[in-house]
Design a protein around this motif. Sequence first.
Motif, short mmCIF file in Angstrom:
data_model
loop_
_atom_site.label_atom_id
_atom_site.label_comp_id
_atom_site.label_asym_id
_atom_site.label_seq_id
_atom_site.Cartn_x
_atom_site.Cartn_y
_atom_site.Cartn_z
N ALA A 73 45.03 -36.34 -88.14
CA ALA A 73 44.19 -37.55 -88.03
C ALA A 73 42.73 -37.18 -87.79
O ALA A 73 41.82 -37.75 -88.41
CB ALA A 73 44.71 -38.46 -86.93
N SER A 74 42.50 -36.22 -86.92
CA SER A 74 41.12 -35.81 -86.65
C SER A 74 40.52 -35.12 -87.87
O SER A 74 39.33 -35.30 -88.16
CB SER A 74 41.05 -34.91 -85.40
N ALA A 75 41.31 -34.35 -88.59
CA ALA A 75 40.80 -33.67 -89.79
C ALA A 75 40.39 -34.67 -90.86
O ALA A 75 39.31 -34.55 -91.46
CB ALA A 75 41.86 -32.72 -90.34
N ILE A 76 41.23 -35.65 -91.09
CA ILE A 76 40.92 -36.67 -92.11
C ILE A 76 39.68 -37.46 -91.71
O ILE A 76 38.80 -37.72 -92.54
CB ILE A 76 42.14 -37.59 -92.34
N THR A 77 39.59 -37.83 -90.44
CA THR A 77 38.43 -38.59 -89.97
C THR A 77 37.16 -37.76 -90.06
O THR A 77 36.12 -38.26 -90.51
CB THR A 77 38.66 -39.08 -88.53
N TRP A 96 33.93 -38.79 -92.27
CA TRP A 96 32.62 -38.97 -91.62
C TRP A 96 31.57 -38.00 -92.13
O TRP A 96 30.40 -38.34 -92.23
CB TRP A 96 32.75 -38.83 -90.11
N SER A 97 31.98 -36.78 -92.43
CA SER A 97 31.01 -35.77 -92.87
C SER A 97 30.76 -35.82 -94.38
O SER A 97 29.84 -35.17 -94.87
CB SER A 97 31.48 -34.38 -92.47
N GLY A 98 31.61 -36.54 -95.10
CA GLY A 98 31.46 -36.61 -96.55
C GLY A 98 31.89 -35.33 -97.25
O GLY A 98 31.48 -35.07 -98.38
N GLN A 99 32.70 -34.54 -96.58
CA GLN A 99 33.20 -33.30 -97.17
C GLN A 99 34.68 -33.50 -97.47
O GLN A 99 35.47 -33.69 -96.54
CB GLN A 99 32.99 -32.13 -96.21
N TYR A 100 35.03 -33.42 -98.73
CA TYR A 100 36.38 -33.74 -99.14
C TYR A 100 37.06 -32.57 -99.82
O TYR A 100 36.41 -31.80 -100.53
CB TYR A 100 36.38 -34.95 -100.08
N PRO A 101 38.39 -32.45 -99.62
CA PRO A 101 39.13 -31.43 -100.37
C PRO A 101 38.99 -31.66 -101.87
O PRO A 101 38.85 -32.80 -102.32
CB PRO A 101 40.58 -31.64 -99.93
N PHE A 102 39.01 -30.60 -102.61
CA PHE A 102 38.91 -30.59 -104.05
C PHE A 102 37.51 -31.00 -104.54
O PHE A 102 37.28 -31.14 -105.71
CB PHE A 102 40.03 -31.42 -104.70
N VAL A 103 36.59 -31.15 -103.58
CA VAL A 103 35.16 -31.26 -103.88
C VAL A 103 34.47 -30.05 -103.26
O VAL A 103 33.70 -29.37 -103.92
CB VAL A 103 34.56 -32.57 -103.34
#
Length: 126
Positions: free
Chosen positions: A53-57, A61-68
């Motif tokens: 949950a903290s990782a997803i949040t 919030w940071s705008g850093q996404y997996p596969f990007v």
Amino acid sequence: MLYFALKHIHVTSVVFSGSFFFLRGLWMLRNSAMLDRRWVRIAPHCIDTALLASAITLAAWSGQYPFVQSWLSAKVIALAAYIMLGTVALKRGRTKTIRVGAFVAALAVFFYIVAVALTKRAAIFA
């Protein structure tokens, strides 16, 4: 301020998750009855839920996404490997040798995930 509190929760969850996995692995090596205790079976799910949950949040919030972001993609892929290896090490491995191998491999993957998180580089050895 809230971001840093959430990051602290995430890092603390990582430490608890990794430490408890290591402890359960030691219990597996010693054939300890501790692995059969109810709280030992429940606690990892609670810890890992807070971690996820903290990782997803944090990602949202940071705008850093997996596969990007390649480093975050590496963490997600390594997390899947860690979960599979951990399952073999603690539950599904048919022999002690398989369990020990999976345990060592899972620990290596865990440390890779931590290294990627600290360096923000997917290829930490390059």
